[in-house]
Design a protein around this motif. Structure first.
Motif, PDB file in Angstrom:
ATOM      1  N   CYS A  69      20.917 -29.693  17.066  1.00  0.00           N
ATOM      2  CA  CYS A  69      20.628 -29.254  15.703  1.00  0.00           C
ATOM      3  C   CYS A  69      19.320 -29.895  15.223  1.00  0.00           C
ATOM      4  CB  CYS A  69      21.781 -29.676  14.805  1.00  0.00           C
ATOM      5  SG  CYS A  69      21.537 -29.281  13.076  1.00  0.00           S
ATOM      6  N   HIS A 127      18.700 -30.911  12.424  1.00  0.00           N
ATOM      7  CA  HIS A 127      18.973 -31.937  11.410  1.00  0.00           C
ATOM      8  C   HIS A 127      19.112 -33.302  12.079  1.00  0.00           C
ATOM      9  CE1 HIS A 127      21.888 -33.706   8.219  1.00  0.00           C
ATOM     10  NE2 HIS A 127      20.644 -34.004   7.923  1.00  0.00           N
ATOM     11  N   LYS A 128      20.235 -33.538  12.762  1.00  0.00           N
ATOM     12  CA  LYS A 128      20.437 -34.848  13.418  1.00  0.00           C
ATOM     13  C   LYS A 128      20.998 -34.666  14.818  1.00  0.00           C
ATOM     14  CE  LYS A 128      20.759 -37.619   9.251  1.00  0.00           C
ATOM     15  NZ  LYS A 128      21.521 -38.556   8.433  1.00  0.00           N
ATOM     16  N   GLN A 129      20.518 -33.654  15.507  1.00  0.00           N
ATOM     17  CA  GLN A 129      20.849 -33.395  16.914  1.00  0.00           C
ATOM     18  C   GLN A 129      22.323 -33.110  17.157  1.00  0.00           C
ATOM     19  OE1 GLN A 129      18.575 -36.274  16.278  1.00  0.00           O
ATOM     20  NE2 GLN A 129      17.193 -34.515  16.282  1.00  0.00           N
ATOM     21  N   GLY A 130      23.012 -32.546  16.167  1.00  0.00           N
ATOM     22  CA  GLY A 130      24.406 -32.150  16.373  1.00  0.00           C
ATOM     23  C   GLY A 130      24.513 -31.106  17.482  1.00  0.00           C
ATOM     24  N   CYS A 169      26.304 -25.613  12.327  1.00  0.00           N
ATOM     25  CA  CYS A 169      26.397 -26.895  13.006  1.00  0.00           C
ATOM     26  C   CYS A 169      27.713 -27.586  12.634  1.00  0.00           C
ATOM     27  CB  CYS A 169      25.218 -27.774  12.620  1.00  0.00           C
ATOM     28  SG  CYS A 169      25.281 -29.396  13.401  1.00  0.00           S
ATOM     29  N   LEU A 201      28.410 -30.659  12.476  1.00  0.00           N
ATOM     30  CA  LEU A 201      28.316 -31.961  11.804  1.00  0.00           C
ATOM     31  C   LEU A 201      28.137 -31.851  10.297  1.00  0.00           C
ATOM     32  CD1 LEU A 201      26.346 -34.275  14.255  1.00  0.00           C
ATOM     33  CD2 LEU A 201      28.781 -33.722  14.143  1.00  0.00           C
ATOM     34  N   HIS A 202      27.153 -31.081   9.848  1.00  0.00           N
ATOM     35  CA  HIS A 202      26.898 -31.017   8.400  1.00  0.00           C
ATOM     36  C   HIS A 202      26.702 -29.581   7.923  1.00  0.00           C
ATOM     37  CE1 HIS A 202      25.069 -34.738  10.155  1.00  0.00           C
ATOM     38  NE2 HIS A 202      25.874 -35.298   9.285  1.00  0.00           N
ATOM     39  N   ASN A 203      27.100 -28.634   8.769  1.00  0.00           N
ATOM     40  CA  ASN A 203      27.145 -27.224   8.341  1.00  0.00           C
ATOM     41  C   ASN A 203      25.807 -26.554   8.098  1.00  0.00           C
ATOM     42  OD1 ASN A 203      29.595 -25.989   8.502  1.00  0.00           O
ATOM     43  ND2 ASN A 203      30.351 -26.997   6.645  1.00  0.00           N
ATOM     44  N   TRP A 204      24.716 -27.059   8.618  1.00  0.00           N
ATOM     45  CA  TRP A 204      23.489 -26.279   8.558  1.00  0.00           C
ATOM     46  C   TRP A 204      23.747 -24.986   9.328  1.00  0.00           C
ATOM     47  CZ3 TRP A 204      18.057 -28.845   9.142  1.00  0.00           C
ATOM     48  CH2 TRP A 204      17.895 -29.827   8.159  1.00  0.00           C
TER      49      TRP A 204
HETATM   50  S1  FES Z   1      23.332 -32.504  12.637  1.00  0.00           S
HETATM   51 FE1  FES Z   1      23.540 -30.381  12.328  1.00  0.00          FE
HETATM   52  S2  FES Z   1      23.731 -30.175  10.215  1.00  0.00           S
HETATM   53 FE2  FES Z   1      23.466 -32.287  10.508  1.00  0.00          FE
END
Ligand code: FES
Length: 112
Positions: A47, A49-52, A66, A68-71
């Motif tokens: 991802c 964002h933070k590599q989810g 994603c 992890l945080h739903n992006w």
């Molecule tokens: S790691 Fe994917 S939304 Fe945060």
């Protein structure tokens, strides 16, 4: 070296789901997604964002959420949907006689 890699039959990828491949591209994991319409897409499995792990996300239409945080990431181009910003590296993919091939360019960011 750039190559088309055969990753096996389309039926190995769940409908509205994804498979994380054993192959890594330049040290990064690769995910292949299958939509409800049997369209397939490949992204580096990180991802923006933070590599989810996008391969563990929910596929809806031509997007994946994603875990992890739903992006929400567009499967066509790897772009995060607004208001989020960032891009998961897209990779070209095709189906030949029922087998899925992923194009692994020599360098990330290279055109297929
Ligand atoms: S790691 Fe994917 S939304 Fe945060």
């Amino acid at each position: 070296m750039s190559t088309w890699k055969n990753i096996g039959p389309l039926s190995n990828i769940p409908v509205r789901g994804a498979r994380r491949l054993c192959v890594k591209h330049l040290g990064k994991p690769v995910a292949v997604f299958r939509t409800g319409e049997d369209d397939i897409f490949a992204l580096v499995d990180e991802c923006p964002h933070k590599q989810g792990p996008l391969s563990e996300g929910i596929v809806a239409g031509r997007t994946v959420s994603c875990p992890l945080h739903n992006w929400v990431i567009g499967l066509d181009d790897g772009q995060a949907l607004a208001p989020d910003q960032g891009t998961a590296q897209p990779l070209s993919v095709r189906v030949v006689e029922g087998d899925v091939y992923v194009y692994l360019p020599a360098a990330l960011g290279a055109a297929a």
